[in-house]
Design a protein around this motif. Sequence first.
Motif, short mmCIF file in Angstrom:
data_model
loop_
_atom_site.label_atom_id
_atom_site.label_comp_id
_atom_site.label_asym_id
_atom_site.label_seq_id
_atom_site.Cartn_x
_atom_site.Cartn_y
_atom_site.Cartn_z
N VAL A 188 4.25 44.57 34.66
CA VAL A 188 3.48 45.80 34.64
C VAL A 188 2.26 45.59 35.54
N ALA A 189 1.99 46.54 36.44
CA ALA A 189 0.94 46.34 37.43
C ALA A 189 0.03 47.55 37.55
N TYR A 190 -1.25 47.25 37.72
CA TYR A 190 -2.32 48.25 37.83
C TYR A 190 -3.06 48.03 39.14
N TYR A 191 -3.07 49.07 39.98
CA TYR A 191 -3.77 49.01 41.28
C TYR A 191 -5.27 49.06 41.04
N LEU A 192 -6.01 48.09 41.57
CA LEU A 192 -7.45 48.06 41.41
C LEU A 192 -8.10 49.21 42.19
N PRO A 193 -8.98 49.99 41.54
CA PRO A 193 -9.65 51.08 42.25
C PRO A 193 -10.37 50.57 43.49
N THR A 194 -10.56 51.46 44.46
CA THR A 194 -11.16 51.08 45.75
C THR A 194 -12.45 50.28 45.63
N PRO A 195 -13.40 50.65 44.75
CA PRO A 195 -14.64 49.86 44.66
C PRO A 195 -14.42 48.41 44.25
N HIS A 196 -13.28 48.10 43.66
CA HIS A 196 -13.01 46.73 43.19
C HIS A 196 -12.01 45.98 44.07
N GLN A 197 -11.60 46.59 45.19
CA GLN A 197 -10.61 45.93 46.03
C GLN A 197 -11.21 44.74 46.80
N VAL A 198 -12.48 44.81 47.15
CA VAL A 198 -13.09 43.72 47.92
C VAL A 198 -13.25 42.48 47.05
N GLN A 199 -13.70 42.67 45.83
CA GLN A 199 -13.89 41.55 44.91
C GLN A 199 -13.37 41.96 43.52
N PRO A 200 -12.09 41.78 43.28
CA PRO A 200 -11.50 42.21 42.01
C PRO A 200 -12.11 41.47 40.81
N PRO A 201 -12.51 42.20 39.78
CA PRO A 201 -13.00 41.54 38.57
C PRO A 201 -11.91 40.66 37.96
N LEU A 202 -12.28 39.50 37.48
CA LEU A 202 -11.32 38.59 36.90
C LEU A 202 -11.05 38.95 35.44
N PRO A 203 -9.81 38.86 35.00
CA PRO A 203 -9.50 39.17 33.59
C PRO A 203 -9.87 38.02 32.68
N TYR A 204 -10.32 38.34 31.47
CA TYR A 204 -10.53 37.31 30.45
C TYR A 204 -9.19 36.80 29.93
N ASP A 205 -8.21 37.67 29.91
CA ASP A 205 -6.87 37.33 29.41
C ASP A 205 -6.13 36.53 30.48
#
Length: 277
Positions: A188-205
Amino acid sequence: MDRGGCRLNGGGGGDSDGSGSRAHGMITLEDLESFSEDQLSDSGNGSLEEEGETMEDDEPDRLLHYWQDVARGHQVEVPRDMATPIQQLTTNNHGSHERESIPFTLITRKEKCGEALYEKRHYEKAYWACITVHEETYEQSICYGFMKLMRYICQQNSSGSYLGMTIPIVTVVRTDDMHHTLSRSVTVAYYLPTPHQVQPPLPYDTDIVIEEWSATIVYTRPFAGPTNEETILHQINIMAEVLDSPGICLNDSFIVAGYTNPAAANRQNEIWFVERH
């Protein structure tokens, strides 16, 4: 493996009587985030505001309890720790807020008698949050994966903020060589919104992985209705028939893209074939 309290048994997401209402199915991320407070008030399950109470007093509990009630009808259990994600998705994804559509360039569109047979699109490389699940059934895997991604989107990430929704949510499915059965391995995949494409937030999980998908050509075909193992395999075979040269992309991995609430009577989906490099 921890399933996050999400369980689904039987069902399969099909219509119960052909009317669009489902006797069995699943509650997914889209079910939860697309539901507005006004709809809840009109749902016949009681108003969100009763005498002596206000929405602010216990809105998260009310939304959680509502979805727990709905989920029981679909044989899914929504855990207590989903209260905050449900509340955030509900309040952030209706009204003036618009979900971001994944950008693409249309290359060509093939029609027959006014009906769209397929589109050929180019998608740029981008970051996606992905989780691969191996549950006993396809529906269980989707439920589990969505619940995990909901937590990531709703503050359980290194930015500590709500990331925002994008459409479609996609599911990578795998089949046997003859395309007769689906593998239990589902991504299952979720496209990161444009503001987060440069530096994607890391998941805690740690089950969620941030992946950079390369630029690619995708052949897509729309279809309406529920998404379950039977309908997905049917759509894969239809797409293989309508493509002029199915060998350029036909393999054992396909994508199902969901654009609307899966509980809707006329849900909008697409089947995607990825062109081989």
